[in-house]
Design an enzyme around this catalytic site. Structure first.
Site, PDB file in Angstrom:
ATOM      1  N   SER A  59     -20.474  41.471 -10.561  1.00 58.78           N
ATOM      2  CA  SER A  59     -18.992  41.041 -10.286  1.00 58.78           C
ATOM      3  C   SER A  59     -18.849  40.622  -8.714  1.00 58.78           C
ATOM      4  O   SER A  59     -19.450  39.633  -8.640  1.00 58.78           O
ATOM      5  CB  SER A  59     -18.112  42.484 -10.241  1.00 58.78           C
ATOM      6  N   HIS A  60     -18.309  41.300  -7.690  1.00 60.24           N
ATOM      7  CA  HIS A  60     -18.082  40.776  -6.463  1.00 60.24           C
ATOM      8  C   HIS A  60     -19.335  40.837  -5.505  1.00 60.24           C
ATOM      9  O   HIS A  60     -19.365  40.400  -4.395  1.00 60.24           O
ATOM     10  CB  HIS A  60     -16.957  41.336  -5.787  1.00 60.24           C
ATOM     11  N   ASP A 120     -12.676  38.513 -12.866  1.00 62.42           N
ATOM     12  CA  ASP A 120     -11.517  39.713 -13.099  1.00 62.42           C
ATOM     13  C   ASP A 120     -10.673  39.804 -12.099  1.00 62.42           C
ATOM     14  O   ASP A 120      -9.628  40.542 -12.178  1.00 62.42           O
ATOM     15  CB  ASP A 120     -12.246  40.857 -13.972  1.00 62.42           C
TER      16      ASP A 120
END
Ligand code: VG1
Ligand code: CO
Length: 547
Positions: free
Chosen positions: A111-112, A285
């Site tokens: 993700s991040h 997301d």
């Protein structure tokens, strides 16, 4: 087909969102295989079924996909749908799982977190509802990693992931799908694409979407540029790169520096700041929303979406409820109260929204960490949030800043900020949390300058749908003034510990809404340090990141 003997590797406990480790850890022999086999061993009844597979394009994504394909075939899946080039954003994977009625999906992303050979890699399992595996499953996966003795795989050459279409891997079909099509089609049913398109084609309205060289590039290109007619220059950093161009694909004012600079530009004409800016994270997301010289905090964004949902075709019939994670500001609760609908407070992590969405108790969900989404999928959805905002702008014809300020006037303003102390010594961070836990019983009633502690606890959550209980989800200090401070340790980091301090203060008086956030929260920031001994225990004078 072959059965490979293996033995448990410590440390494979999934965190807030799957298992995340340094790439080098994942590259150890058997590391990925052990975890994937442990996922499969925790599931029942997938023989003959479909699995969805894809990732955010980061370094090691393609290698991992080849490994997982062979293991899925050996374990008895009938078919795997894999995004072309190994690409699937997290919300798109959720969409495909639901639409194609797959048994579940594996998403490869940290993700991040930064990528590249020295960066992070991650893997998570999503169930047949399209959402992150609930704790019942992640606990079972972890238990399996601690007793694994073998994994199943095939001796087979690499599968072509470049060409769309179906090919065989042993007895299993591998279908390489367009990673964008299903998701774009779903989004087009929710929003007024004609009206948004008309706005984006206006010469006097400009947007800047920063894909941060992460997974949303192709989605933004297809949706904003191709379908909605925005100029190609509206998307920056639009090509996914294995190392995200050396950046940190976390859409916040610190790491989305280029976007913030663009949105705060002082020039005139085409050199001036665009009307609307947004960014998404590694796996697509999260979302960050920026107006011209105006950053929208994620907590406010959720509240604004909720208050304006009636303007959006997909939500015009009304919202069933609004759910937010515990540290997220209560701004959304005020909207829920005004709308006369339920609001829910869950632990951090999207997996806790799944039951509420499945049961039809909530329509919108959000987290202070820049995640918003709805019941259209079972993940937070960055591009969805951007379209939601654009649809509101197209209908209301006002600026982002005007819409947020008007929101504060109507509902009051929840001043809110999160202070992150990244890469702190783990022992020091654990000691800080232990100290807070020990002081919980004696805090209520204590007076600190103008503030009196009204409540102090370690957040525990009982799922209203299945009754499952999750404990130790964050220290909450409630003050008599209505302000609050929350302390948590991150469950997604891979280096040392990350301490998150969440600060919130409500202000009803519109005359005071213009105060700068950190200034408005200054007494709370000082109190957080006094209660937890942050500076003394971590040796840090200030946070690494302020959002
Ligand atoms: C962080 C955020 C949390 C989010 C999670 C996954 O978790 O705080 O709100 O759900 O990341 O987001 P933590 O445990 O580090 O605070 V993502 O976009 O990294 O999958
Ligand atoms: Co993400």
């Amino acid at each position: 087909m072959k059965t490979v003997t293996t033995s448990p590797i410590p440390g494979q406990r999934p965190g807030t969102s799957g298992l995340r480790k340094k790439v080098g850890v994942f590259q150890q022999p058997g590391y990925l295989e052990n975890f994937v086999q442990s996922i499969f061993d925790s599931l029942e009844g997938f023989a003959g079924q479909t699995l969805v597979l894809g990732g955010d394009g980061r370094y090691y994504n393609l290698d991992a996909i080849q490994t997982i394909l062979r293991m899925a075939a050996a374990n008895g899946f009938a078919r795997v749908l894999v995004g072309q080039g190994g690409i699937l954003s997290t919300p798109a994977a959720s969409c495909v799982i639901r639409k194609r009625k797959a048994f579940g999906g594996i998403i490869l992303s940290a993700s991040h977190n930064p990528g590249g050979p020295d960066g992070d890699f991650g893997i998570k399992y999503n169930a047949g509802n399209g959402g992150p595996a609930p704790e019942k499953i992640t606990d079972a996966i972890y238990a399996n990693t601690q007793r694994i003795a073998r994994y199943l795989t095939l001796d087979a050459p690499e599968i072509d992931l470049v060409t769309l279409g179906t090919r065989m891997l042993g007895a299993m079909q591998v279908e390489v799908i367009d990673p964008v099509a299903d998701h774009a089609e779903l989004l087009a049913t929710l929003f007024d694409f004609e009206r948004i398109g008309a706005l984006l084609r206006r010469p006097d309205f400009r947007i800047c979407f920063d894909a941060m060289h992460a997974v949303t590039g192709p989605y933004a290109q297809e949706i904003f540029v191709k379908r909605l007619g925005a100029p190609a220059s509206s998307v920056i950093n639009g090509v996914p790169l294995p190392d995200f161009g050396g950046g940190h694909p976390d859409p916040n004012p610190t790491y989305a520096e280029e976007l913030v600079k663009t949105m705060f530009a002082e020039g005139s004409g085409s050199q001036s700041a665009p009307d609307f800016g947004a960014a998404s994270d590694g796996d697509g997301d999260r979302n960050m929303i920026v107006g011209r010289r105006f950053i929208v905090t994620p907590s406010d964004s959720l509240a604004v979406l909720a208050a304006n949902a009636h303007l959006i075709p997909g939500y015009a019939a009304g919202l069933k409820g609004i759910a937010r994670s515990m540290p997220t500001s209560a701004a959304a609760d005020r909207v829920a109260a005004a709308l006369g609908i339920a609001s829910f407070e869950t632990p951090t992590g999207w997996k806790f929204f799944g039951n509420l969405l499945d049961a039809g108790k909530a329509t919108l969900c959000g987290e202070e960490s820049a995640g918003t989404g709805s019941d259209h999928v079972r993940e937070k959805d960055g591009v969805w949030a951007v379209l939601f905002w654009l649809n509101i702008l197209a209908v209301r014809g006002e600026s982002v800043e005007a819409i947020v300020r008007d929101h504060w006037r109507r509902f009051g303003r929840n001043f809110y900020s999160r202070h992150d102390y990244e890469g702190v010594d783990s022992a020091a961070a654990n000691a800080l949390m232990a100290h807070l836990r020990e002081s919980l019983a004696t805090l209520p009633g204590r007076v600190f300058d103008a503030e009196t502690v009204a409540s102090a606890d370690d957040f525990a959550y009982t799922d209203p749908v299945d009754g499952s209980v999750s404990t130790a989800q964050g220290i909450r200090i409630g003050l008599a003034s209505g302000s609050r401070i929350v302390f948590r340790l991150s469950g997604t980091g891979t280096e040392g510990a990350t301490l998150r301090v969440y600060l919130e203060r409500f202000e009803a008086d519109a005359a005071k809404h213009g105060v700068e956030t950190q200034q408005a929260l200054a007494p709370l920031i000082a109190l957080a340090d006094r209660l937890a001994g942050i500076r003394e225990r971590t040796g840090r004078e200030r946070p690494t990141v302020i959002t």
